[in-house]
Scaffold this active site. Structure first.
Site, PDB file in Angstrom:
ATOM      1  CG  ASP A   1      -6.972   1.112  -7.361  1.00 16.31           C
ATOM      2  OD1 ASP A   1      -6.027   0.605  -6.736  1.00 16.31           O
ATOM      3  OD2 ASP A   1      -7.128   2.261  -7.014  1.00 16.31           O
TER       4      ASP A   1
ATOM      5  N   GLY B   1     -12.862   1.789  -1.241  1.00 14.56           N
ATOM      6  CA  GLY B   1     -11.820   1.181  -1.486  1.00 14.56           C
ATOM      7  C   GLY B   1     -11.446  -0.020  -2.017  1.00 14.56           C
TER       8      GLY B   1
ATOM      9  CD  GLU C   1      -8.963   7.238 -10.491  1.00 12.87           C
ATOM     10  OE1 GLU C   1      -9.292   6.500 -11.179  1.00 12.87           O
ATOM     11  OE2 GLU C   1      -9.133   7.438  -9.324  1.00 12.87           O
TER      12      GLU C   1
ATOM     13  CB  THR D   1       4.544   0.281  -2.813  1.00 15.61           C
ATOM     14  OG1 THR D   1       3.399  -0.529  -2.879  1.00 15.61           O
ATOM     15  CG2 THR D   1       4.947   0.158  -1.152  1.00 15.61           C
ATOM     16  CG  ASP D   2       0.216   2.898  -6.578  1.00 12.86           C
ATOM     17  OD1 ASP D   2       0.334   3.616  -5.608  1.00 12.86           O
ATOM     18  OD2 ASP D   2      -0.794   2.683  -7.137  1.00 12.86           O
TER      19      ASP D   2
ATOM     20  CD  GLU E   1      -3.043  -0.798   0.032  1.00  9.20           C
ATOM     21  OE1 GLU E   1      -2.766  -0.364  -1.235  1.00  9.20           O
ATOM     22  OE2 GLU E   1      -3.546  -1.645   0.430  1.00  9.20           O
TER      23      GLU E   1
ATOM     24  N   GLY F   1     -16.996   3.941  -3.225  1.00  9.19           N
ATOM     25  CA  GLY F   1     -16.189   4.478  -2.060  1.00  9.19           C
ATOM     26  C   GLY F   1     -15.795   3.686  -1.129  1.00  9.19           C
TER      27      GLY F   1
ATOM     28  CB  SER G   1     -25.055   4.902 -14.545  1.00  7.43           C
ATOM     29  OG  SER G   1     -24.960   4.198 -13.358  1.00  7.43           O
TER      30      SER G   1
HETATM   31  C1  GLA Z   1      -5.438   3.943  -4.066  1.00 13.45           C
HETATM   32  C2  GLA Z   1      -5.047   4.334  -5.380  1.00 13.45           C
HETATM   33  C3  GLA Z   1      -3.666   3.555  -5.884  1.00 13.45           C
HETATM   34  C4  GLA Z   1      -2.952   3.445  -4.450  1.00 13.45           C
HETATM   35  C5  GLA Z   1      -3.494   3.011  -3.126  1.00 13.45           C
HETATM   36  C6  GLA Z   1      -2.809   2.845  -2.132  1.00 13.45           C
HETATM   37  O1  GLA Z   1      -6.098   2.754  -4.264  1.00 13.45           O
HETATM   38  O2  GLA Z   1      -5.747   4.688  -6.475  1.00 13.45           O
HETATM   39  O3  GLA Z   1      -2.857   4.274  -6.781  1.00 13.45           O
HETATM   40  O4  GLA Z   1      -1.872   4.313  -4.332  1.00 13.45           O
HETATM   41  O5  GLA Z   1      -4.501   3.824  -3.001  1.00 13.45           O
HETATM   42  O6  GLA Z   1      -1.759   1.957  -2.176  1.00 13.45           O
END
Ligand code: GLA
Length: 374
Positions: A168, A120, A156, A30-31, A28, A118, A62
């Protein structure tokens, strides 16, 4: 979907394209530091039922939206920031494709999704990626899934204005059933790592705390900027370049205690991803439990992006026998995952719910992430 589409647009659709939400096992924040991630797809997806148009117009409606009338735009007129709400994720993908020089033919799209919004769980990426697959095929744009993920991320970042990394979108387009995706977000090199919960007698419990999580919030952006500041102080391109063996020395060069904590999380988290992938390679699924716990503690104490509900969900799950648990995604709300015995999903979910009731919070939504089909 087909009937609703025909009712709405007066033509038959050419097809339906779908892309799943994800959970990230570990890796998390790290991207955007060009490090490693290890997501796996959820059995929940966004679907775009679509028909090609030839007039350069995009119309999108939608199944979840309140408005019956489709949102309509001319692709050549799309500009970042111009659209708002859920449709901006769809229009943003059309913009990103066109801006990259591809000829986008125009399309009617009807969107449906069962990825909670929303929470996550990458509802936005699922929407972008389903749209990208639909538009690319309808316009005969020959791009592989990695390139489409990049374009969806750009939609995005620039069109919607959310500074997310590529986790993601890559997860949504490249995860395959029964595996986690070990991805190097710098080179985009990737490898499918076996993640066979069933043979291990395990299950992944997802706890959506229903505490609203919005990546546009300042917490996510603040953390990202802090990481960039730390990389600049340390003279590296990204925190990925600080290896575990350099950590102590690097921390010694940071005067700001906040940056010390952020860097410690990112560097140890990258190492946890590689450790978890090695264990999964060896078929030792249960052994990643302690890694999940360590990742949560690091996010809670060093990255400071958890919240009371996420901490409570993790503690309650572990207290009730989970092998490991952690919050996932952008933070400050959203979901947690718990690695649990397959026969303990109900009792652990009940323990988490009881903890929320005792605290006077809205009940969380708990579900088991079953194997996914693509
Ligand atoms: C969200 C963002 C990702 C990443 C995570 C945390 O999901 O869209 O790019 O930064 O948070 O790891």
């Amino acid at each position: 979907m087909t009937r609703a589409f025909a009712d709405l647009f007066g033509v038959e659709p050419d097809g339906t394209w779908s892309a799943p939400g994800r959970v990230n096992l570990v890796g998390e924040y790290t991207d955007y530091n060009e490090g490693f991630v290890l997501p796996t797809a959820l059995p929940l997806a966004a679907r775009a039922t679509a028909a090609r148009r030839t007039d350069g117009v995009i119309k999108v409606a939608s199944a979840q939206g309140e408005r019956a009338e489709p949102v309509e735009a001319r692709i050549a007129d799309l500009r970042p920031g111009a659209a708002g709400g859920w449709s901006s994720y769809v229009l943003g993908v059309a913009w990103a494709l066109a801006d990259a020089g591809h000829t986008v033919a125009g399309a009617d799209l009807y969107i449906d999704s069962d990825v909670p919004i929303g929470a996550g769980l990458s509802s936005s990426a699922a929407l972008e990626c389903a749209t990208a697959l639909a538009l690319a095929e309808l316009s005969e744009i020959d791009l592989d899934r990695t390139a489409l993920a990049r374009l969806a991320q750009r939609a995005e970042n620039e069109f919607v204005g959310v500074p997310c990394g590529v986790l993601d979108q890559m997860a949504s387009l490249l995860c395959v059933p029964g595996h986690a995706l070990l991805l190097d977000t710098r080179s985009l090199e990737m490898r499918q790592v076996p993640f066979d919960l069933e043979s291990a007698g395990l299950a992944l419990l997802v706890v959506d705390t229903r505490v609203g999580h919005d990546l546009g919030n300042s917490g996510y952006t603040d953390r990202r900027r802090a990481c960039e500041r730390a990389a600049s102080v340390l003279g590296v391109a990204a925190l990925r370049d600080v290896g575990p063996d350099d950590l102590r020395e690097a921390l010694g060069r940071l005067a700001d205690p906040e940056l010390v904590r952020r860097v410690r999380h990112v560097v140890t988290e990258d190492a946890r991803v590689l450790d978890a992938a090695r264990l999964l390679d060896e078929g030792r699924v249960a052994d990643i439990g302690p890694i999940l716990n360590a990742a949560h503690a690091s996010i809670r104490d060093d990255f400071e992006s958890s919240c009371a509900e996420l901490d409570a969900a993790v503690e309650a799950a572990i207290g009730a026998g989970a092998l490991g648990a952690r919050m996932i995604g952008g933070g400050f709300g959203g979901s947690a995952i718990a690695l649990v015995g397959a026969d303990a999903t109900a009792s652990i979910a009940l323990a988490v719910e009881a903890r929320f009731t005792a605290a006077g919070w809205r009940a969380p939504l708990c579900f088991v992430a079953a194997p996914v089909c693509r």
